[in-house]
Write an enzyme that holds these catalytic residues in place. Structure first.
Site, PDB file in Angstrom:
ATOM      1  N   HIS A  41       0.636 -10.148   0.065  1.00 31.86           N
ATOM      2  CA  HIS A  41      -0.758  -9.644  -0.015  1.00 31.86           C
ATOM      3  C   HIS A  41      -1.620 -10.537   0.858  1.00 31.86           C
ATOM      4  CE1 HIS A  41      -4.215  -7.780  -2.467  1.00 31.86           C
ATOM      5  NE2 HIS A  41      -4.773  -8.515  -1.509  1.00 31.86           N
ATOM      6  N   HIS A  43      -4.935 -10.736   3.883  1.00 30.12           N
ATOM      7  CA  HIS A  43      -6.028 -10.177   4.697  1.00 30.12           C
ATOM      8  C   HIS A  43      -6.099 -10.957   5.998  1.00 30.12           C
ATOM      9  CE1 HIS A  43      -7.714  -7.855   1.282  1.00 30.12           C
ATOM     10  NE2 HIS A  43      -7.217  -8.855   0.576  1.00 30.12           N
ATOM     11  N   LEU A  44      -5.890 -10.269   7.118  1.00 30.63           N
ATOM     12  CA  LEU A  44      -5.892 -10.948   8.414  1.00 30.63           C
ATOM     13  C   LEU A  44      -7.128 -10.641   9.245  1.00 30.63           C
ATOM     14  CD1 LEU A  44      -2.143 -10.645   9.542  1.00 30.63           C
ATOM     15  CD2 LEU A  44      -3.374 -12.726   8.870  1.00 30.63           C
ATOM     16  N   ARG A  45      -7.966  -9.676   8.797  1.00 37.01           N
ATOM     17  CA  ARG A  45      -9.178  -9.283   9.558  1.00 37.01           C
ATOM     18  C   ARG A  45      -8.788  -8.796  10.963  1.00 37.01           C
ATOM     19  NH1 ARG A  45     -10.873  -9.236   4.512  1.00 37.01           N
ATOM     20  NH2 ARG A  45     -11.851 -11.152   3.791  1.00 37.01           N
ATOM     21  N   LYS A 127      -2.717   1.262  -0.127  1.00 40.87           N
ATOM     22  CA  LYS A 127      -3.561   0.427  -0.998  1.00 40.87           C
ATOM     23  C   LYS A 127      -4.646   1.247  -1.692  1.00 40.87           C
ATOM     24  CE  LYS A 127      -5.093  -3.402  -2.738  1.00 40.87           C
ATOM     25  NZ  LYS A 127      -5.692  -4.582  -2.121  1.00 40.87           N
ATOM     26  N   HIS A 164      -5.512  -2.459  -6.390  1.00 39.76           N
ATOM     27  CA  HIS A 164      -6.556  -3.405  -6.822  1.00 39.76           C
ATOM     28  C   HIS A 164      -6.975  -2.931  -8.211  1.00 39.76           C
ATOM     29  CE1 HIS A 164      -9.909  -6.317  -6.174  1.00 39.76           C
ATOM     30  NE2 HIS A 164     -10.339  -5.645  -7.233  1.00 39.76           N
ATOM     31  N   HIS A 202      -2.580  -9.139  -7.202  1.00 38.63           N
ATOM     32  CA  HIS A 202      -3.329 -10.299  -7.711  1.00 38.63           C
ATOM     33  C   HIS A 202      -3.703 -10.169  -9.187  1.00 38.63           C
ATOM     34  CE1 HIS A 202      -6.528  -7.586  -6.566  1.00 38.63           C
ATOM     35  NE2 HIS A 202      -6.504  -7.921  -5.300  1.00 38.63           N
ATOM     36  N   ASP A 275      -3.324 -13.221  -1.251  1.00 40.00           N
ATOM     37  CA  ASP A 275      -4.667 -12.629  -1.172  1.00 40.00           C
ATOM     38  C   ASP A 275      -5.582 -13.519  -0.332  1.00 40.00           C
ATOM     39  OD1 ASP A 275      -6.650 -10.755  -1.538  1.00 40.00           O
ATOM     40  OD2 ASP A 275      -7.327 -11.587  -3.452  1.00 40.00           O
TER      41      ASP A 275
HETATM   42  C1  NCD Z   1     -10.681  -9.463  -0.542  1.00 39.53           C
HETATM   43  C2  NCD Z   1     -11.323  -9.450   0.851  1.00 39.53           C
HETATM   44  O1  NCD Z   1     -12.202 -10.292   1.110  1.00 39.53           O
HETATM   45  O2  NCD Z   1     -10.935  -8.630   1.681  1.00 39.53           O
HETATM   46  N1  NCD Z   1     -11.482 -10.262  -1.424  1.00 39.53           N
HETATM   47  C3  NCD Z   1     -11.093 -10.854  -2.580  1.00 39.53           C
HETATM   48  O3  NCD Z   1     -11.943 -11.411  -3.278  1.00 39.53           O
HETATM   49  N2  NCD Z   1      -9.846 -10.840  -2.979  1.00 39.53           N
HETATM   50  C4  NCD Z   1     -10.504  -8.079  -1.056  1.00 39.53           C
HETATM   51  C5  NCD Z   1      -9.607  -7.987  -2.264  1.00 39.53           C
HETATM   52  O4  NCD Z   1      -8.402  -8.209  -2.157  1.00 39.53           O
HETATM   53  O5  NCD Z   1     -10.114  -7.716  -3.351  1.00 39.53           O
HETATM   54 ZN    ZN Z   2      -6.779  -8.760  -1.390  1.00 40.97          ZN
END
Ligand code: NCD
Ligand code: ZN
Length: 373
Positions: A41, A43-45, A127, A164, A202, A275
């Protein structure tokens, strides 16, 4: 009034980075070698932000399930494949990091897109963000019943639904939103589609741990380093601490303990998903700060610390490198990484696009360090 003695054994501390380890078999262990792990899990933007953060994940993880909550979101297979190319262009070549792509489910996702995703061989999950639940979730699902045709397609193709798990109902206390989501959404969904493969992302509560533990083998969960190491006190330790704010929000100590027990239990239903969710410093240190902790720079070290404190370092390999791959039907990585018991301080901040970012555990002392990175 008598002096109140500090009671370091009592669970009112904000974090467990330097908590004493129980006297157990791993006490003598000063180095551990595990299979190169995967981050299930992440997030790479995109763009300059992607370029700033990809190295922190690629230094350690062989593969990553890449979240699709870009702006605009990654909703189609061609978009996912184009994003994959951008990630590969940014990744340090020597690391050979493999991005495992996902699609962002909306009210209007077509079942055909699910079959395309499966046929692509490069998309590994879809997702579900309840609309408004978290960062960049505005295009998410407003009513789960609108997605039933897609759920059917997921059940048939075997592509996992990544969830989520929080309701967005403003009348539900923020600390209860995960538990209420199980009752209102997830349990009924699995009753309707019992073969649906689900990753409850998560997880943060003992209710979620129990739900996953007692569900059939097609239901699994990821656990983050912050939910293993910190309880909600960390958000308010000496003042408001935005860099410990993520969603689902940190919970009370009893929940942290349930998560740690699940992670260290050896159950194949629980696996690593950081995450890691980078946000520029100013967007977190704000009157309305973003949710998300940037854990990648110290992720595997923080997991090692949590497992060490639980006396379960011998279970880290399963959690970090085996259970996730098995759930996703992927071959286990063949390389290894080594972590040494060696103190180091997590940097106070790092460069991020044109600005700066504060990583999870910034300024704290970590007891484990990855050596071959
Ligand atoms: C994540 C994000 O910033 O993209 N933020 C977070 O608090 N976990 C989004 C997510 O996974 O809920
Ligand atoms: Zn996330």
């Amino acid at each position: 009034m008598a002096n109140r003695k500090a009671r370091p054994d009592k669970p009112d501390r904000m974090c467990y980075l330097s908590a004493p380890r129980p006297p157990d078999r791993s006490a003598a262990m000063n180095s551990i070698t595990i299979t190169r792990p995967d981050d299930m899990h992440l997030h790479l933007r995109d763009g300059a932000e992607l370029a700033s953060v990809i190295g922190a994940s690629a230094r350690c993880f062989a593969r990553g399930i890449v979240m699709p909550n870009l702006m605009p979101p990654v909703t189609t297979v061609p978009q996912a494949l184009a994003y994959r190319e951008r990630i590969l262009r940014c990744a340090p070549p020597a690391a050979r990091f493999v991005p495992l792509m996902t699609l962002y489910l909306t009210d209007t996702t077509a079942p055909l897109e699910i079959r395309r995703a499966r046929d692509s061989g490069l998309v590994f999950g879809v997702k579900l963000y309840p609309a408004g639940a978290t960062t960049h979730s505005d295009s998410g699902v407003t009513d789960i019943s609108r997605t039933h045709a897609v759920m059917e397609a997921l059940a048939v193709t075997g592509l996992p639904l990544l969830v989520h798990g929080e309701v967005t109902d403003a009348n539900v206390d923020i600390f209860d939103r995960e538990a209420v989501f199980i009752d209102r959404v997830l349990a009924p969904l699995l009753q309707r589609f019992p073969s649906l493969r689900v990753v409850f992302e998560h997880v943060t509560t003992h209710e979620a741990v129990e739900f996953v533990r007692t569900a059939p083998a097609n239901v699994a969960a990821t656990i983050t380093p912050q939910h293993l190491l910190y309880n909600r006190n960390a958000l308010f330790h000496g003042g408001l601490r935005p860099h410990y704010y993520c969603l689902p929000v940190l919970k009370a100590e009893a929940h942290r303990r349930a998560l740690l027990e699940a992670a260290c239990s050896g159950s194949p239903k629980f696996f690593l998903g950081t995450d890691s969710a980078p946000h520029e410093r100013a967007t977190k240190e704000s009157a309305c700060g973003c949710a998300g902790c940037f854990s990648a720079p110290a992720a595997i070290e923080l997991y090692a610390q949590a497992f060490d404190q639980a006396g379960a370092l011998n279970r880290l390999d399963d959690f970090a490198a085996r259970h996730g791959a098995a759930f996703y039907g992927l071959p286990r990585n063949t390389e290894t990484i080594t972590l040494d018991r060696q103190e180091w301080t997590v940097p106070a901040q790092l460069p991020f696009a044109a600005g700066a970012i504060v990583p999870l555990a910034a300024g704290e002392t970590c007891q484990w360090k990855m050596m071959n990175s």
